[in-house]
Design an enzyme around this catalytic site. Structure first.
Site, PDB file in Angstrom:
ATOM      1  N   LYS A 197     -11.465   1.996 -10.580  1.00  0.00           N
ATOM      2  CA  LYS A 197     -10.167   1.357 -10.749  1.00  0.00           C
ATOM      3  C   LYS A 197     -10.216  -0.119 -11.097  1.00  0.00           C
ATOM      4  O   LYS A 197     -11.026  -0.868 -10.549  1.00  0.00           O
ATOM      5  CB  LYS A 197      -9.376   1.510  -9.454  1.00  0.00           C
ATOM      6  CG  LYS A 197      -8.941   2.934  -9.235  1.00  0.00           C
ATOM      7  CD  LYS A 197      -8.030   3.033  -8.055  1.00  0.00           C
ATOM      8  CE  LYS A 197      -7.411   4.414  -7.977  1.00  0.00           C
ATOM      9  NZ  LYS A 197      -6.655   4.569  -6.760  1.00  0.00           N
ATOM     10  N   GLY A 376     -18.555  -5.407   0.176  1.00  0.00           N
ATOM     11  CA  GLY A 376     -17.290  -6.152   0.182  1.00  0.00           C
ATOM     12  C   GLY A 376     -17.508  -7.656   0.130  1.00  0.00           C
ATOM     13  O   GLY A 376     -16.779  -8.383  -0.553  1.00  0.00           O
TER      14      GLY A 376
HETATM   15  P1  AMP Z   1     -15.635   2.196  -7.379  1.00  0.00           P
HETATM   16  O1  AMP Z   1     -15.671   2.612  -5.940  1.00  0.00           O
HETATM   17  O2  AMP Z   1     -14.336   1.619  -7.816  1.00  0.00           O
HETATM   18  O3  AMP Z   1     -16.827   1.340  -7.768  1.00  0.00           O
HETATM   19  O4  AMP Z   1     -15.756   3.531  -8.202  1.00  0.00           O
HETATM   20  C1  AMP Z   1     -16.877   4.367  -8.178  1.00  0.00           C
HETATM   21  C2  AMP Z   1     -16.427   5.733  -8.628  1.00  0.00           C
HETATM   22  O5  AMP Z   1     -15.862   5.646  -9.910  1.00  0.00           O
HETATM   23  C3  AMP Z   1     -17.546   6.727  -8.740  1.00  0.00           C
HETATM   24  O6  AMP Z   1     -17.406   7.672  -7.719  1.00  0.00           O
HETATM   25  C4  AMP Z   1     -17.348   7.371 -10.123  1.00  0.00           C
HETATM   26  O7  AMP Z   1     -17.430   8.765 -10.097  1.00  0.00           O
HETATM   27  C5  AMP Z   1     -15.946   6.923 -10.482  1.00  0.00           C
HETATM   28  N1  AMP Z   1     -15.717   6.863 -11.929  1.00  0.00           N
HETATM   29  C6  AMP Z   1     -16.437   6.203 -12.830  1.00  0.00           C
HETATM   30  N2  AMP Z   1     -15.962   6.425 -14.070  1.00  0.00           N
HETATM   31  C7  AMP Z   1     -14.930   7.257 -13.958  1.00  0.00           C
HETATM   32  C8  AMP Z   1     -14.028   7.867 -14.882  1.00  0.00           C
HETATM   33  N3  AMP Z   1     -14.145   7.662 -16.182  1.00  0.00           N
HETATM   34  N4  AMP Z   1     -13.060   8.672 -14.392  1.00  0.00           N
HETATM   35  C9  AMP Z   1     -12.966   8.899 -13.063  1.00  0.00           C
HETATM   36  N5  AMP Z   1     -13.768   8.348 -12.138  1.00  0.00           N
HETATM   37  C10 AMP Z   1     -14.746   7.538 -12.578  1.00  0.00           C
END
Ligand code: AMP
Length: 397
Positions: A197, A376
């Protein structure tokens, strides 16, 4: 500054807030010793400077005094890693705890019981912080990973040590690395941000676009930016409420001569869970009903070139749903490019659980210049904040 170098700690009992929050198996045996190893330099430094060490830490999220989260479970492992006997005391405050630390001789180490056996620790209770302060003569914070919390042992305790408080070697290193990414790194400085996100990295984007030369945006985050540029993203991850922010970040970059590098192509599926159908689209031309789950080969090549033409690279967050084999290539390719860049003399810094997991999957990760120990805490620092546990080390506090 507030570093340990050249301090005279002879006969001083030094309270060191360390991060010994290590993973344990069901028999309470340590399964990953990285965090214990990370605080060894500070312990050795304090001993070389003539002091004794009173180690304070949390372990897990206990509800009351849970035996399985007692730091007693790890004392033998800590002893082995420190290469000398480590004593243990079954409380972290109180008369008996003070007695146990009062008899420490230079070179000795004692580990106190889990700070979070008292709710006062995370509540940020000043009386509890004062009780902790009675365990020693000098305070050192070496727990970078918890320094973004305003807890008794990370922030408040420092109030009782005016002129006698320092950053440990690990904390010092982490602050130097953050400074390299955001202030002093050899240019061009590149940040690679991925993950699900935009919302969780919005403040970092606003801060880093002013500090670094280029930002690669991959993963689910990229689609809000592709949409902001007028592209079609099908059913890919999208945060509508951040569209204006994405446009603003792109505008800031353009006006300040910075580069935001987005994927050129994407590997998509019709369903997040059922991936029978997989197809590659150009970025901005994803058909309705398809969601982008990894970057494609053209993006991999473009990102590779961007990495190899930088001198400092920071990476946080996967390029796709890397947990699934069929969408892991983008993330793996980043690791491969980073390794090549490092061999060419580029300063490579990696932070965040997913990125470290991806490096580990490829085997040896020792080649990276630095892997941050903070999740964090690292992200908040990159937002441009001074962490409470760092602020507390200044003598105005
Ligand atoms: P974050 O915790 O924000 O660093 O997000 C990590 C997560 O983002 C991982 O579990 C990935 O599977 C997910 N992720 C990465 N790219 C995508 C995408 N294109 N669509 C959905 N989820 C994603």
């Amino acid at each position: 500054m507030f570093y340990l170098e050249n301090q005279d700690l002879s006969n001083k009992r030094v309270i060191i807030r360390v991060d010994l929050n290590v993973p344990l198996d069901k028999n309470s045996k340590v399964t990953d010793t990285t965090r214990i190893e990370a605080c060894k330099v500070t312990v050795n430094t304090v001993i070389e400077l003539g002091g004794s060490c009173v180690l304070i830490s949390h372990l897990g999220r206990p509800k009351g005094k849970e035996k399985k989260l007692s730091l007693k479970n790890i004392v033998d492992t800590v002893s082995i890693i420190m290469g000398r006997p480590v004593l243990f005391h079954e409380d972290c405050i109180g008369i008996d705890a003070e007695k146990a630390t009062s008899v420490l001789k230079p070179g000795e180490i004692i580990l106190m019981e889990n700070l979070r056996f008292y709710d006062n620790e995370i509540e940020g209770d000043m009386t509890f912080a004062e009780s902790l302060s009675k365990l020693g003569d000098v305070y050192v914070n070496d727990a970078f990973g918890t320094s973004h919390r305003e807890h008794a042992s990370t922030a408040l305790i420092a109030k009782f040590f005016k002129g006698k408080k320092f950053a440990g070697k690990l904390l010092q290193k982490e602050l130097e690395v953050i400074n390299e990414i955001a202030e002093k790194g050899k240019k061009p400085v590149l940040a690679i941000l991925g993950g699900a996100k935009v919302s969780s990295k919005l403040k970092i984007l606003y801060n880093l676009i002013q500090k670094v030369d280029k930002i690669i945006i991959g993963g689910g985050m990229a689609y809000t930016f592709i949409k902001a540029k007028g592209g079609n993203i099908g059913n890919s991850l999208f945060e509508e409420e951040l569209l204006t922010n994405a446009k603003e970040i792109l505008k800031i970059a353009k006006e300040s001569g910075k580069e935001i590098v987005l994927p050129d192509d994407t590997i998509a599926s019709t369903d997040f869970d059922n991936n029978d159908q997989i197809k590659t689209f150009k970025s901005g031309e994803i058909e309705d009903g398809w969601m982008g789950l990894d970057i494609g080969s053209s993006s991999i090549e473009k990102f590779n070139q961007t990495i190899l033409s930088s001198n400092t690279v920071f990476w946080n967050g996967p390029m796709g749903v890397f947990e699934k084999e069929q969408f892991s290539k983008g993330t793996t390719s980043i690791c491969i490019s980073l390794k090549q860049a490092k061999e060419n003399g580029v300063n490579v810094i990696v932070g965040g659980g997913d990125s470290i997991a991806a490096l580990k999957k490829l085997g040896n990760k020792e080649w990276v210049t630095y892997i941050s120990t903070g999740g964090g805490a690292l992200l908040e620092s990159l937002e441009g904040k001074t962490l409470p546990g760092v602020k507390a080390l200044s003598n105005d506090y």
